[in-house]
Each structure stands twice: as C-alpha cells, then as structure tokens.
Design a protein around this motif. Sequence first.
Motif, PDB file in Angstrom:
ATOM      1  N   SER A  71       1.813 -23.112  -6.277  1.00 63.92           N
ATOM      2  CA  SER A  71       1.427 -22.288  -7.423  1.00 63.92           C
ATOM      3  C   SER A  71       1.533 -20.817  -7.053  1.00 63.92           C
ATOM      4  N   THR A  72       2.010 -20.023  -7.997  1.00 60.66           N
ATOM      5  CA  THR A  72       2.229 -18.606  -7.716  1.00 60.66           C
ATOM      6  C   THR A  72       1.445 -17.728  -8.684  1.00 60.66           C
ATOM      7  N   ASN A  73       1.212 -16.504  -8.247  1.00 58.86           N
ATOM      8  CA  ASN A  73       0.554 -15.510  -9.077  1.00 58.86           C
ATOM      9  C   ASN A  73       1.139 -14.147  -8.708  1.00 58.86           C
ATOM     10  N   TYR A  74       1.371 -13.325  -9.721  1.00 60.93           N
ATOM     11  CA  TYR A  74       2.012 -12.040  -9.498  1.00 60.93           C
ATOM     12  C   TYR A  74       1.210 -10.911 -10.142  1.00 60.93           C
ATOM     13  N   ALA A  75       1.302  -9.744  -9.528  1.00 59.17           N
ATOM     14  CA  ALA A  75       0.787  -8.554 -10.183  1.00 59.17           C
ATOM     15  C   ALA A  75       1.634  -8.281 -11.420  1.00 59.17           C
ATOM     16  N   ASN A  76       1.010  -7.763 -12.457  1.00 57.75           N
ATOM     17  CA  ASN A  76       1.739  -7.522 -13.711  1.00 57.75           C
ATOM     18  C   ASN A  76       2.946  -6.612 -13.498  1.00 57.75           C
ATOM     19  N   SER A  77       2.810  -5.677 -12.581  1.00 57.16           N
ATOM     20  CA  SER A  77       3.865  -4.687 -12.375  1.00 57.16           C
ATOM     21  C   SER A  77       5.139  -5.269 -11.785  1.00 57.16           C
ATOM     22  N   VAL A  78       5.079  -6.476 -11.218  1.00 58.13           N
ATOM     23  CA  VAL A  78       6.264  -7.051 -10.584  1.00 58.13           C
ATOM     24  C   VAL A  78       6.728  -8.336 -11.252  1.00 58.13           C
ATOM     25  N   LYS A  79       6.019  -8.806 -12.238  1.00 55.53           N
ATOM     26  CA  LYS A  79       6.390 -10.038 -12.920  1.00 55.53           C
ATOM     27  C   LYS A  79       7.800  -9.934 -13.490  1.00 55.53           C
ATOM     28  N   GLY A  80       8.581 -10.971 -13.244  1.00 49.69           N
ATOM     29  CA  GLY A  80       9.953 -10.997 -13.744  1.00 49.69           C
ATOM     30  C   GLY A  80      10.949 -10.319 -12.822  1.00 49.69           C
ATOM     31  N   ARG A  81      10.463  -9.606 -11.825  1.00 54.28           N
ATOM     32  CA  ARG A  81      11.359  -8.911 -10.881  1.00 54.28           C
ATOM     33  C   ARG A  81      11.243  -9.471  -9.462  1.00 54.28           C
ATOM     34  N   PHE A  82      10.045  -9.870  -9.069  1.00 57.56           N
ATOM     35  CA  PHE A  82       9.797 -10.367  -7.716  1.00 57.56           C
ATOM     36  C   PHE A  82       9.568 -11.875  -7.756  1.00 57.56           C
ATOM     37  N   THR A  83       9.976 -12.549  -6.692  1.00 58.22           N
ATOM     38  CA  THR A  83       9.745 -13.984  -6.560  1.00 58.22           C
ATOM     39  C   THR A  83       9.232 -14.280  -5.162  1.00 58.22           C
ATOM     40  N   GLN A 138       0.841  -1.183   0.000  1.00 55.01           N
ATOM     41  CA  GLN A 138       0.000   0.000   0.000  1.00 55.01           C
ATOM     42  C   GLN A 138       0.878   1.235   0.000  1.00 55.01           C
ATOM     43  N   ALA A 139       0.776   1.999  -1.069  1.00 55.69           N
ATOM     44  CA  ALA A 139       1.494   3.259  -1.174  1.00 55.69           C
ATOM     45  C   ALA A 139       0.628   4.370  -0.571  1.00 55.69           C
ATOM     46  N   PRO A 140       1.234   5.473  -0.165  1.00 53.41           N
ATOM     47  CA  PRO A 140       0.459   6.579   0.434  1.00 53.41           C
ATOM     48  C   PRO A 140      -0.656   7.049  -0.490  1.00 53.41           C
ATOM     49  N   GLY A 141      -1.865   7.121   0.058  1.00 54.51           N
ATOM     50  CA  GLY A 141      -3.003   7.607  -0.704  1.00 54.51           C
ATOM     51  C   GLY A 141      -3.603   6.614  -1.669  1.00 54.51           C
ATOM     52  N   LYS A 142      -3.093   5.389  -1.651  1.00 55.55           N
ATOM     53  CA  LYS A 142      -3.596   4.376  -2.590  1.00 55.55           C
ATOM     54  C   LYS A 142      -4.160   3.177  -1.822  1.00 55.55           C
ATOM     55  N   GLN A 143      -4.885   2.338  -2.528  1.00 54.46           N
ATOM     56  CA  GLN A 143      -5.449   1.152  -1.905  1.00 54.46           C
ATOM     57  C   GLN A 143      -4.378   0.075  -1.769  1.00 54.46           C
ATOM     58  N   ARG A 144      -4.686  -0.895  -0.914  1.00 53.99           N
ATOM     59  CA  ARG A 144      -3.777  -2.021  -0.737  1.00 53.99           C
ATOM     60  C   ARG A 144      -4.000  -3.012  -1.872  1.00 53.99           C
ATOM     61  N   ASP A 145      -2.933  -3.363  -2.568  1.00 51.14           N
ATOM     62  CA  ASP A 145      -3.007  -4.250  -3.723  1.00 51.14           C
ATOM     63  C   ASP A 145      -2.181  -5.506  -3.513  1.00 51.14           C
ATOM     64  N   MET A 146      -2.636  -6.592  -4.105  1.00 46.71           N
ATOM     65  CA  MET A 146      -1.891  -7.840  -4.057  1.00 46.71           C
ATOM     66  C   MET A 146      -0.636  -7.715  -4.923  1.00 46.71           C
ATOM     67  N   VAL A 147       0.479  -8.166  -4.394  1.00 43.45           N
ATOM     68  CA  VAL A 147       1.741  -8.181  -5.137  1.00 43.45           C
ATOM     69  C   VAL A 147       2.035  -9.574  -5.663  1.00 43.45           C
ATOM     70  N   ALA A 148       1.921 -10.560  -4.782  1.00 44.53           N
ATOM     71  CA  ALA A 148       2.220 -11.936  -5.167  1.00 44.53           C
ATOM     72  C   ALA A 148       1.578 -12.873  -4.163  1.00 44.53           C
ATOM     73  N   LEU A 149       1.233 -14.064  -4.624  1.00 39.77           N
ATOM     74  CA  LEU A 149       0.703 -15.075  -3.726  1.00 39.77           C
ATOM     75  C   LEU A 149       1.229 -16.446  -4.112  1.00 39.77           C
ATOM     76  N   VAL A 150       1.234 -17.332  -3.133  1.00 39.84           N
ATOM     77  CA  VAL A 150       1.674 -18.704  -3.376  1.00 39.84           C
ATOM     78  C   VAL A 150       0.734 -19.633  -2.629  1.00 39.84           C
TER      79      VAL A 150
END
Length: 119
Positions: free
Chosen positions: A55-67, A38-50
């Motif tokens: 099985s994993t799932n990532y937000a598009n904004s972090v795919k390829g960078r976060f594990t 959650q960034a200031p002034g923004k809603q809380r968003d999912m980044v990644a789950l396992v």
Amino acid sequence: VQLQASGGGLVQTGGSLRLSCAASGSIFSTNVMAWYRQAPGKQRDMVALVSNGGSTNYANSVKGRFTISRDNAKNAVYLQMNSLKHEDTAVYYCHVDVTRDGRNWYSYWGQGTQVTVSS
C-alpha cells in the motif's frame, strides 16, 4: 543496520530521477519504507511511503508524478520522480522500519541524497 541512498543529482525542470535506498545488516523483516525530503530552512516532510503489503501513500504535491516501490528480497525502496519541478529541490532521505528478531522494531534513516531541479 545501515541505509544507503543513491540516485540524486542535478536535473532540469520536467526531467526525471530515480532514487534508490538499500538496507543492509542484521535484518529479519522490514515494515513501512518511506522517502522524506528537506529543503533549506524547512522541516523534513514525508514524500511517499509503501507498506510491507504494497500500500502506498503520497504527499499531495507529488501525486501523479512520483512513484514509490520496494523490493523486499533486497530490502530496498525506490522513488521514481518524473516531471520534476524546481520546488522538488531538497535533500531526500529514506526511512525504514526494521526488526532484527520479529518482535522489536526500530526506525532508521539513510544519509540523504541531494536532488536539485534547475528552473
């Protein structure tokens, strides 16, 4: 059940951080483990789950960078963050689904850990 998150900090653009979150207390089993932010002034968003099965799932904004990964024996979840960008700056929260008896499931949040990426 308590979740203890750690590993946040200040890092320069392009750097890396590793977040950790460990669940403690009366735990029979865990299911989905996830990281949100959650960034200031923004809603809380999912980044990644396992899932419990890995099985994993990532937000598009972090795919390829976060594990995301987990250690079921330790009831822990991790988030390896590479190639960090300024827009990754946020408070990161872990979220875990827990059952104490194998029948009833509850969701728990960690306390949040601040990640700041300087541009």
